[in-house]
Design a protein around this motif. Structure first.
Motif, PDB file in Angstrom:
ATOM      1  N   LYS A  47      -9.029  -3.885  -4.378  1.00 17.19           N
ATOM      2  CA  LYS A  47      -9.196  -2.788  -5.168  1.00 17.19           C
ATOM      3  C   LYS A  47      -8.732  -1.111  -5.336  1.00 17.19           C
ATOM      4  O   LYS A  47      -8.680  -0.600  -6.298  1.00 17.19           O
ATOM      5  CB  LYS A  47     -10.399  -2.349  -4.348  1.00 17.19           C
ATOM      6  CG  LYS A  47     -11.593  -3.304  -4.500  1.00 17.19           C
ATOM      7  CD  LYS A  47     -12.853  -1.875  -3.062  1.00 17.19           C
ATOM      8  CE  LYS A  47     -13.398  -2.370  -3.810  1.00 17.19           C
ATOM      9  NZ  LYS A  47     -14.711  -1.987  -2.825  1.00 17.19           N
ATOM     10  N   VAL A  48      -7.709  -1.381  -4.365  1.00 23.56           N
ATOM     11  CA  VAL A  48      -6.082  -0.692  -4.327  1.00 23.56           C
ATOM     12  C   VAL A  48      -5.491  -0.303  -5.893  1.00 23.56           C
ATOM     13  O   VAL A  48      -4.434   0.083  -5.854  1.00 23.56           O
ATOM     14  CB  VAL A  48      -5.347  -0.371  -3.357  1.00 23.56           C
ATOM     15  CG1 VAL A  48      -4.501   0.040  -3.369  1.00 23.56           C
ATOM     16  CG2 VAL A  48      -6.589   0.210  -2.147  1.00 23.56           C
ATOM     17  N   ARG A 108      -7.423 -10.149  -1.246  1.00 23.94           N
ATOM     18  CA  ARG A 108      -8.534  -9.886  -0.791  1.00 23.94           C
ATOM     19  C   ARG A 108      -9.289 -10.829  -0.150  1.00 23.94           C
ATOM     20  O   ARG A 108     -10.406  -9.522  -0.090  1.00 23.94           O
ATOM     21  CB  ARG A 108      -9.209 -11.240  -2.011  1.00 23.94           C
ATOM     22  CG  ARG A 108      -8.729 -10.957  -4.172  1.00 23.94           C
ATOM     23  CD  ARG A 108      -9.473 -12.521  -4.412  1.00 23.94           C
ATOM     24  NE  ARG A 108      -8.462 -12.369  -5.262  1.00 23.94           N
ATOM     25  CZ  ARG A 108      -8.685 -11.592  -6.448  1.00 23.94           C
ATOM     26  NH1 ARG A 108      -9.621 -11.022  -6.508  1.00 23.94           N
ATOM     27  NH2 ARG A 108      -8.016 -11.109  -7.401  1.00 23.94           N
ATOM     28  N   LEU A 109      -9.050 -10.746   1.501  1.00 22.34           N
ATOM     29  CA  LEU A 109      -9.828 -10.609   2.334  1.00 22.34           C
ATOM     30  C   LEU A 109      -9.590  -9.444   2.513  1.00 22.34           C
ATOM     31  O   LEU A 109     -10.848  -9.315   3.988  1.00 22.34           O
ATOM     32  CB  LEU A 109      -8.920 -11.821   3.608  1.00 22.34           C
ATOM     33  CG  LEU A 109      -8.681 -12.982   3.528  1.00 22.34           C
ATOM     34  CD1 LEU A 109      -7.692 -13.661   4.402  1.00 22.34           C
ATOM     35  CD2 LEU A 109     -10.234 -13.720   3.751  1.00 22.34           C
ATOM     36  N   THR A 110      -9.103  -8.491   2.979  1.00 26.47           N
ATOM     37  CA  THR A 110      -8.730  -7.093   3.570  1.00 26.47           C
ATOM     38  C   THR A 110      -9.175  -6.492   2.112  1.00 26.47           C
ATOM     39  O   THR A 110      -9.619  -5.300   2.676  1.00 26.47           O
ATOM     40  CB  THR A 110      -6.848  -6.907   3.411  1.00 26.47           C
ATOM     41  OG1 THR A 110      -5.896  -6.817   2.559  1.00 26.47           O
ATOM     42  CG2 THR A 110      -5.978  -8.100   4.794  1.00 26.47           C
ATOM     43  N   ALA A 111      -9.676  -6.293   0.990  1.00 25.27           N
ATOM     44  CA  ALA A 111     -10.474  -5.883   0.145  1.00 25.27           C
ATOM     45  C   ALA A 111      -9.478  -5.355  -0.480  1.00 25.27           C
ATOM     46  O   ALA A 111      -9.519  -3.742  -1.367  1.00 25.27           O
ATOM     47  CB  ALA A 111     -11.612  -5.400   0.934  1.00 25.27           C
ATOM     48  N   MET A 112      -7.875  -5.328  -0.100  1.00 18.65           N
ATOM     49  CA  MET A 112      -7.052  -4.297  -0.977  1.00 18.65           C
ATOM     50  C   MET A 112      -6.958  -4.395  -2.142  1.00 18.65           C
ATOM     51  O   MET A 112      -6.311  -3.632  -3.141  1.00 18.65           O
ATOM     52  CB  MET A 112      -5.725  -4.423   0.594  1.00 18.65           C
ATOM     53  CG  MET A 112      -6.009  -3.525   1.166  1.00 18.65           C
ATOM     54  SD  MET A 112      -5.806  -1.818   1.209  1.00 18.65           S
ATOM     55  CE  MET A 112      -6.651  -1.160   2.835  1.00 18.65           C
ATOM     56  N   VAL A 162       0.806  -1.556  -0.384  1.00 19.99           N
ATOM     57  CA  VAL A 162      -0.155  -0.159  -0.207  1.00 19.99           C
ATOM     58  C   VAL A 162       0.843   0.818   0.083  1.00 19.99           C
ATOM     59  O   VAL A 162       0.016   2.074  -0.434  1.00 19.99           O
ATOM     60  CB  VAL A 162      -1.033  -0.037   0.888  1.00 19.99           C
ATOM     61  CG1 VAL A 162      -1.716   1.181   1.195  1.00 19.99           C
ATOM     62  CG2 VAL A 162      -1.520  -1.008   0.371  1.00 19.99           C
TER      63      VAL A 162
END
Lengths: 114, 156
Positions: A98-99, A92-96, A66
């Motif tokens: 998408k970044v 995917r689990l952390t939804a990161m 990140v």
């Protein structure tokens, strides 16, 4: 902590390959600094991070990805390629996920125009 | 094949000690005939738990003692981790949910705070007790049964 990134220039930017099986804990900060230096003079260019060798990513490693993404600025993408099952799962689990712009492999990334 | 006995590791709250222990635990798990995905799940959960102990329970001091016991029961792995550091706030492990990254301004995207969310997403059971100035953390990581899709929806 010693870390290695391989920098491969491509016509519209560069591919940064992470030469390590783990991006975690102690090494995470070193990767962050090395990446900032490698991409410091690449304004506007594509940056593809090749993760082929990385089999393990923990929360500090994710934080490093990140931070790398943020260092490129909002107007650019950080493209990630060749994610291992665990790296993909952590993103995917952390939804990161998408970044980042995630590509299955280097060839797919290179076939995609910037 | 010696993998069926419980194994205990004594380590210190130093990053190098944690890293070496994780490598040894992975060797043991492979001897227990766990598949690669399950080994990586256990390694990730333990890495997060041990790093949290170093950072929070021992607050960065690198000479704190940590004991880690691992039992393989078929494909299920049970971990018991003890330390003599500070207690968890409210004597409860954090819930550690994940916020949608779209809800952050670009410059504020989080670079940390994922650890407990990952532990809870991957471990099936998490128990914590404070006993006689010791922290006891019990983690169970069951075999993976195509669990990713529903876990991927655990956003808060």
């Amino acid at each position: 902590m010693d870390v290695r990134l391989d920098i491969e220039p491509i016509p519209d930017g560069l591919i940064v390959k992470v030469c390590a099986s783990r991006v975690a804990a102690a090494a995470a900060l070193a990767f962050r600094d090395a990446f900032r230096q490698a991409t410091a003079k690449t304004e506007g260019a594509r940056v593809i991070l090749d993760m082929e060798d990385v089999t393990f990513l923990d929360s500090s490693g994710l934080g490093t990805l990140v931070a790398m993404r943020k260092s490129l600025g909002q107007d650019r993408q950080l493209e990630l390629t060749s994610l291992s099952p665990l790296v993909d799962k952590v993103l995917r689990l952390t939804a990161m996920d998408k970044v980042f712009a995630i590509q299955p492999n280097k060839t797919a990334a290179l076939n995609q125009s910037a | 094949m010696r993998g069926r006995n419980d194994m205990m590791w004594s380590l210190t709250s130093h990053p190098q000690s944690v890293r070496q222990t994780l490598a040894q635990i992975c060797t043991y798990l492979r001897e227990c005939d766990l598949d690669e995905g399950q080994c990586l799940n256990v390694e990730l959960v333990l890495a997060e738990a041990l790093n949290n102990i170093c950072e929070h329970a021992y607050a960065g001091a690198d000479d704190g003692r940590i004991l880690t016991t691992i039992s393989c029961r078929g494909a299920e792995v049970q971990c018991h981790i003890t330390d003599k550091g500070r207690a968890m706030p409210n004597l409860t492990p954090p819930l550690g949910g994940f916020r949608d990254p779209d809800s952050f301004a670009f410059d504020e995207l989080p670079e940390g705070g994922f650890g407990w969310g990952l532990i809870r997403a991957i471990a099936q059971d998490v128990q914590y007790e404070r006993r006689d100035l010791e922290n006891h953390l019990f983690l169970t990581i069951a075999a993976e049964l195509e669990q990713s899709p529903q876990l991927a929806c655990r956003l808060v």
